[in-house]
Design a protein around this motif. Structure first.
Motif, mmCIF file in Angstrom:
data_model
loop_
_atom_site.group_PDB
_atom_site.id
_atom_site.type_symbol
_atom_site.label_atom_id
_atom_site.label_comp_id
_atom_site.label_asym_id
_atom_site.label_seq_id
_atom_site.Cartn_x
_atom_site.Cartn_y
_atom_site.Cartn_z
ATOM 1 N N PRO A 13 -8.013 -63.058 84.662
ATOM 2 C CA PRO A 13 -8.631 -61.807 85.482
ATOM 3 C C PRO A 13 -7.417 -61.039 86.301
ATOM 4 O O PRO A 13 -7.616 -60.569 87.062
ATOM 5 N N LEU A 14 -6.458 -60.661 85.304
ATOM 6 C CA LEU A 14 -5.220 -60.052 85.737
ATOM 7 C C LEU A 14 -4.909 -59.003 84.581
ATOM 8 O O LEU A 14 -4.671 -59.358 83.485
ATOM 9 N N LEU A 15 -4.762 -57.743 85.194
ATOM 10 C CA LEU A 15 -4.415 -56.618 84.370
ATOM 11 C C LEU A 15 -2.987 -55.897 84.853
ATOM 12 O O LEU A 15 -2.706 -55.764 86.134
ATOM 13 N N ILE A 16 -2.045 -56.018 83.991
ATOM 14 C CA ILE A 16 -0.677 -55.307 84.342
ATOM 15 C C ILE A 16 -0.419 -54.186 83.805
ATOM 16 O O ILE A 16 -0.715 -53.773 82.440
ATOM 17 N N SER A 17 -0.740 -52.876 84.640
ATOM 18 C CA SER A 17 -0.430 -51.517 84.315
ATOM 19 C C SER A 17 0.767 -50.823 84.342
ATOM 20 O O SER A 17 1.696 -51.266 85.342
ATOM 21 N N MET A 18 1.425 -50.372 83.256
ATOM 22 C CA MET A 18 2.902 -49.805 83.304
ATOM 23 C C MET A 18 2.812 -48.444 83.006
ATOM 24 O O MET A 18 3.165 -47.932 81.676
ATOM 25 N N ALA A 142 -11.346 -58.884 89.649
ATOM 26 C CA ALA A 142 -10.246 -58.368 88.752
ATOM 27 C C ALA A 142 -9.024 -58.326 89.830
ATOM 28 O O ALA A 142 -9.337 -57.703 90.916
ATOM 29 N N LEU A 143 -7.923 -58.480 89.258
ATOM 30 C CA LEU A 143 -6.642 -58.244 89.814
ATOM 31 C C LEU A 143 -5.791 -57.192 88.877
ATOM 32 O O LEU A 143 -5.643 -57.279 87.882
ATOM 33 N N LEU A 257 -0.776 -64.167 92.657
ATOM 34 C CA LEU A 257 -2.022 -63.392 92.313
ATOM 35 C C LEU A 257 -3.059 -64.104 91.880
ATOM 36 O O LEU A 257 -4.093 -64.154 92.496
ATOM 37 N N LEU A 258 -2.701 -64.843 90.613
ATOM 38 C CA LEU A 258 -3.875 -65.531 90.059
ATOM 39 C C LEU A 258 -4.350 -66.724 90.826
ATOM 40 O O LEU A 258 -5.631 -66.805 90.968
ATOM 41 N N ALA A 259 -3.420 -67.348 91.476
ATOM 42 C CA ALA A 259 -3.664 -68.715 92.281
ATOM 43 C C ALA A 259 -4.615 -68.187 93.402
ATOM 44 O O ALA A 259 -5.478 -68.743 93.667
#
Length: 267
Positions: A13-18, A142-143, A257-259
């Motif tokens: 549930p992690l999205l990295i935006s660049m 969501a993260l 973040l995930l933990a």
């Protein structure tokens, strides 16, 4: 317009935006830039490479293809200022040093810029929104990690040397304060690097707009000092020797973040 973004869907549930990693220019922008801007000095250089390891963690990634000199994806579509004092807008008019970006009379037209909003800004934000919705539907939360970097000394924008790790949560509004504290603690364990929470960079439009802890969407921006992984001046070389130890901290931040998400959601 052809390819405007690079999106890879993950399994956690992690999205990295660049949003500032893009290097492409439109013909109108390229034709109008001053000579000092043609090397794209205000780019968040090498961010996709720096975060390549995120695929191992299962994170989704979203990266811009077009330069922020065309349109700034981390600004609201109505171009309302995000910061008091020196900043840049949806259609940047100056370099970070305060110098005009375009030669006089050669800025892209309003009609041209309207196409950038429609064909570059809108697809990026649509993808971001849809992926956060998918993650929330699948996991219940969501993260969002908005990944940035910047030259560590820019007198026009801030005094002195910027801390290495600049975490932003819009003064606590974009993510749970407990999560922010855990991320701060991770940075503090790495004494070779300096860090700050909600200092000069509190999070741009993406962090502020999408972060909504009450709806279980937690957003954090990281503005990373470029001296931690690259040469800050032309030709802007990536430095694997510098990047490797920095990636250790970045990996711990993403794992943190995930933990936190798993613990918080389980509770």
């Amino acid at each position: 317009m052809d390819k405007v973004l690079n999106f890879k869907q993950g399994r956690v549930p992690l999205l990295i935006s660049m949003p500032h990693a893009g290097l492409r220019l439109t013909p109108a922008v390229e034709a109008g830039l001053i000579p000092d801007a043609k090397s794209l000095p205000d780019t968040d250089w090498h961010i996709p490479r720096l975060y390549e390891f995120a695929a191992e963690l299962g994170a989704s990634t979203l990266a811009a293809e077009y330069s922020r000199f065309v349109i700034d994806l981390n600004r609201p579509s109505d171009d309302k200022p995000l910061y008091v004092g020196a900043t840049t807008g949806l259609y940047p008019a100056t370099l970070f040093d305060g110098i005009p970006l375009f030669r006089e009379g050669l800025e892209p037209s309003a009609a041209e810029r309207a196409t950038y909003l429609e064909h570059i800004w809108t697809p990026y934000h649509r993808t971001l929104q849809e992926e956060l919705a998918r993650l929330k539907a699948e996991f219940g939360y969501a993260l969002l990690f908005d990944a940035h970097s910047i030259r560590s000394i820019i007198p026009h924008l801030f005094d002195g040397k910027l801390p290495d790790f600049n975490l932003g949560t819009f003064n606590g509004a974009s993510c749970d304060p407990q999560l922010a504290s855990q991320l701060e603690a991770i940075c503090a364990r790495h004494g070779d690097y300096s860090h700050v929470l909600n200092g000069r960079f509190k999070g741009g439009h993406i962090t502020r707009h999408y972060g909504n802890p009450a709806e279980n969407i937690h957003a954090v921006q990281l503005e990373l000092g470029q001296c931690t992984y690259m040469e800050e001046f032309e030709p802007f070389r990536y430095r694997p020797d510098l990047a490797a130890p920095t990636q250790v901290v970045l990996r711990e931040l993403l794992q943190g973040l995930l933990a936190w998400g798993q613990q918080h959601h389980a509770a």
